[in-house]
Design a protein around this motif. Structure first.
Motif, short mmCIF file in Angstrom:
data_model
loop_
_atom_site.label_atom_id
_atom_site.label_comp_id
_atom_site.label_asym_id
_atom_site.label_seq_id
_atom_site.Cartn_x
_atom_site.Cartn_y
_atom_site.Cartn_z
N SER A 242 0.86 -1.19 0.00
CA SER A 242 0.00 0.00 0.00
C SER A 242 0.89 1.23 0.00
CB SER A 242 -0.91 0.00 1.23
OG SER A 242 -0.15 -0.01 2.42
N GLY A 243 2.00 1.12 -0.73
CA GLY A 243 3.05 2.13 -0.66
C GLY A 243 2.62 3.56 -0.87
N THR A 244 1.80 3.85 -1.89
CA THR A 244 1.45 5.23 -2.19
C THR A 244 0.07 5.61 -1.66
OG1 THR A 244 0.55 4.55 -4.33
CG2 THR A 244 2.85 5.25 -4.28
N MET A 245 -0.60 4.70 -0.96
CA MET A 245 -1.95 4.97 -0.48
C MET A 245 -1.92 5.68 0.87
SD MET A 245 -3.98 1.51 -1.57
CE MET A 245 -4.13 1.04 -3.28
N TYR A 246 -2.93 6.49 1.11
CA TYR A 246 -3.03 7.24 2.36
C TYR A 246 -3.79 6.41 3.39
CZ TYR A 246 -4.33 10.93 5.64
OH TYR A 246 -4.52 11.68 6.77
N GLY A 247 -3.35 6.46 4.65
CA GLY A 247 -4.06 5.76 5.70
C GLY A 247 -3.13 5.00 6.62
N GLU A 248 -3.72 4.09 7.41
CA GLU A 248 -2.93 3.39 8.43
C GLU A 248 -1.90 2.44 7.84
OE1 GLU A 248 -5.00 0.33 10.72
OE2 GLU A 248 -6.72 0.52 9.37
N PHE A 249 -2.05 2.05 6.57
CA PHE A 249 -1.11 1.12 5.97
C PHE A 249 -0.20 1.78 4.92
CE2 PHE A 249 -4.74 -1.95 6.87
CZ PHE A 249 -4.19 -2.36 8.08
N SER A 250 -0.12 3.10 4.91
CA SER A 250 0.73 3.77 3.93
C SER A 250 2.19 3.37 4.13
CB SER A 250 0.57 5.29 4.05
OG SER A 250 0.95 5.73 5.35
N ASN A 251 2.94 3.36 3.03
CA ASN A 251 4.37 3.05 3.04
C ASN A 251 4.64 1.65 3.60
OD1 ASN A 251 4.00 6.16 4.06
ND2 ASN A 251 5.52 5.99 2.42
N SER A 252 3.76 0.70 3.30
CA SER A 252 3.84 -0.60 3.97
C SER A 252 3.80 -1.79 3.01
CB SER A 252 2.69 -0.75 4.97
OG SER A 252 2.76 0.22 5.99
N VAL A 253 4.36 -2.89 3.51
CA VAL A 253 4.15 -4.22 2.95
C VAL A 253 3.33 -4.98 3.97
CG1 VAL A 253 5.23 -6.30 2.02
CG2 VAL A 253 6.40 -4.10 1.81
N LEU A 254 2.34 -5.75 3.50
CA LEU A 254 1.37 -6.35 4.40
C LEU A 254 1.25 -7.85 4.18
CD1 LEU A 254 -1.42 -3.69 3.79
CD2 LEU A 254 0.23 -3.69 5.66
N LYS A 255 0.92 -8.55 5.25
CA LYS A 255 0.57 -9.97 5.20
C LYS A 255 -0.83 -10.09 5.80
CE LYS A 255 1.93 -14.51 7.09
NZ LYS A 255 2.91 -15.23 7.98
N ILE A 256 -1.75 -10.67 5.04
CA ILE A 256 -3.15 -10.76 5.47
C ILE A 256 -3.55 -12.21 5.61
CG2 ILE A 256 -5.56 -10.25 4.89
CD1 ILE A 256 -2.80 -8.14 3.38
N ASN A 257 -4.13 -12.54 6.76
CA ASN A 257 -4.69 -13.85 7.03
C ASN A 257 -6.17 -13.82 6.61
OD1 ASN A 257 -6.02 -16.06 8.34
ND2 ASN A 257 -4.38 -16.20 9.83
N VAL A 258 -6.54 -14.54 5.57
CA VAL A 258 -7.91 -14.46 5.05
C VAL A 258 -8.91 -15.17 5.95
CG1 VAL A 258 -7.15 -14.22 2.66
CG2 VAL A 258 -7.62 -16.51 3.57
N GLU A 262 -6.55 -10.85 10.06
CA GLU A 262 -5.41 -10.25 10.78
C GLU A 262 -4.39 -9.72 9.77
OE1 GLU A 262 -1.82 -11.57 13.88
OE2 GLU A 262 -3.25 -13.05 13.09
N VAL A 263 -3.88 -8.52 10.02
CA VAL A 263 -2.91 -7.89 9.15
C VAL A 263 -1.60 -7.72 9.90
CG1 VAL A 263 -2.35 -5.85 7.78
CG2 VAL A 263 -4.72 -6.65 7.90
N THR A 264 -0.51 -8.21 9.31
CA THR A 264 0.83 -8.00 9.83
C THR A 264 1.54 -7.03 8.89
OG1 THR A 264 0.82 -10.29 10.61
CG2 THR A 264 2.93 -9.12 10.66
N GLN A 265 2.29 -6.08 9.45
CA GLN A 265 2.75 -4.94 8.68
C GLN A 265 4.25 -4.68 8.85
OE1 GLN A 265 0.84 -1.39 10.10
NE2 GLN A 265 1.44 -0.14 8.37
N TRP A 266 4.92 -4.45 7.72
CA TRP A 266 6.24 -3.80 7.73
C TRP A 266 6.03 -2.41 7.18
CZ3 TRP A 266 9.04 -1.07 4.25
CH2 TRP A 266 10.37 -0.77 4.57
N ARG A 267 6.47 -1.41 7.92
CA ARG A 267 6.22 -0.04 7.49
C ARG A 267 7.53 0.73 7.37
NH1 ARG A 267 1.32 3.78 9.62
NH2 ARG A 267 1.46 5.36 7.96
N GLY A 268 7.73 1.38 6.23
CA GLY A 268 8.90 2.21 6.02
C GLY A 268 8.63 3.64 6.46
#
Length: 340
Positions: A242-258, A262-268
């Protein structure tokens, strides 16, 4: 390789085709294209207004193609150069028009006679699809409309105050097939899969109206899975950016458990924009998330290099970074090649 294309000359159709692998020849790609065959054709309702698409779904036995309410104005497309129109100017969102979902058998290319529908939405990327009992389960990154397209105009990209807040979320549709699509009572929910909140109902016009289940918060795109082992199969995890998107996950790589959302996040940092994550399994891995996730991170800080980010896919902790100079552009899609 399977792909889809539009035939614009009559009889207009969406065509799913297969390109066979060709090995041992320098011109293998060109040879392969000459051997491509059309597997299935889906008639287009309006020659002048075929639908835009970016991807489709595939399970072990079926293709699934969604006609979204975003149409291409063929007349504008044909004369756009003379009228000074862009490709986006030739697109038209049909507000309030439901999506049409086509299910096609992979073996013989037959389009199932069952007519599926869902509420209006827009999707660039499918995540995965698989068969469970008498159902097709299909996951996608979805928007409510096409406002996201406007976000990529240069005037918005160059505006430091502009917020890309038209966000996608992961949605799941469950399509009843075979006996699961049969019900004598119109108010019966046809979906009886355990732990599924997606629903499907018979409409008075004979169609099956499907209602999605939300699998994630908003702010995810460019999904990838453990493709080698779980494409077309029941799975648990996908990875997104969600690198260029605005919000809680901006600048991030995400892992989602379907299963749990649950969302796990690496954020730059605010200057770092991760691109599409690529999952690479550990050799002889036993777990779905046993491997690493790679993402090219564009660092727009003036003196800082871009880098290849390496994450442990299971714990989502950072293993390392490989600096690669200053590319200064984000990428959309990537692929890992074990050898070149």
């Amino acid at each position: 390789m399977y792909n889809i294309g539009t035939r614009f000359i009559p009889p207009a159709s969406y065509n799913i085709f297969k390109v066979p692998p060709v090995k041992g020849a320098a011109e293998g790609g060109a040879v392969a294209w000459k051997q491509a065959t059309i597997i299935a054709s889906i008639p287009i309702d309006s020659f002048w207004h075929p639908k835009y698409y970016h991807s489709f779904a595939m399970t072990e036995n079926y293709f699934v193609f969604i006609e979204q309410p975003l149409s291409i104005n063929v007349a504008k497309l044909a004369f756009r150069k003379f009228q000074g129109l862009s490709l986006v100017d030739c697109l038209q969102w049909e507000d309030g028009v439901n999506c049409k979902i086509h299910v096609i058998g992979r073996q013989d290319g037959t389009v199932l006679c069952t007519a599926y529908r869902c509420l209006p939405m827009f999707c660039f990327h499918h995540i995965n699809a698989y068969e469970e009992q008498s159902y097709i389960v299909m996951d996608m990154c979805c928007y409510d409309n096409v406002d996201i397209i406007d976000s990529f105009y240069f005037k918005n990209i160059l505006d430091e105050h502009y917020k890309m807040d038209k966000l996608a979320e992961a949605r799941r549709l469950v399509l009843p097939i075979g006996i699961a699509a049969v019900s004598k009572v119109s108010c019966d929910n046809l979906v009886v899969l355990e732990d599924s909140s997606a629903t499907a109902f018979h409409e008075t016009d004979g169609t099956i109206m499907c209602h999605w289940q939300v699998l994630s918060p908003k702010g995810i795109e460019l999904p990838r899975i453990n493709y080698l082992k779980y494409n077309g199969k029941k799975y648990k995890y996908f990875y997104a950016a969600s690198g260029t998107m605005y919000g809680e996950f901006s600048n991030s790589v995400l892992k989602i458990n379907v299963d749990t959302s649950e969302v796990t996040q690496w954020r730059g940092s605010c200057n770092q924009y991760p691109t599409e994550p690529v999952f690479i399994p550990t050799p002889d891995a036993e777990c779905e998330d046993d491997g690493v996730v790679l993402s090219l991170v564009c660092n727009v800080a003036s003196s800082s290099p871009d880098f290849l980010l390496v994450l442990d896919a299971k714990t989502f902790t950072e293993i390392g970074q490989a600096e690669i100079g200053q590319i200064r552009t984000t990428a959309l899609h990537g692929i890992f090649l074990p050898s070149v």
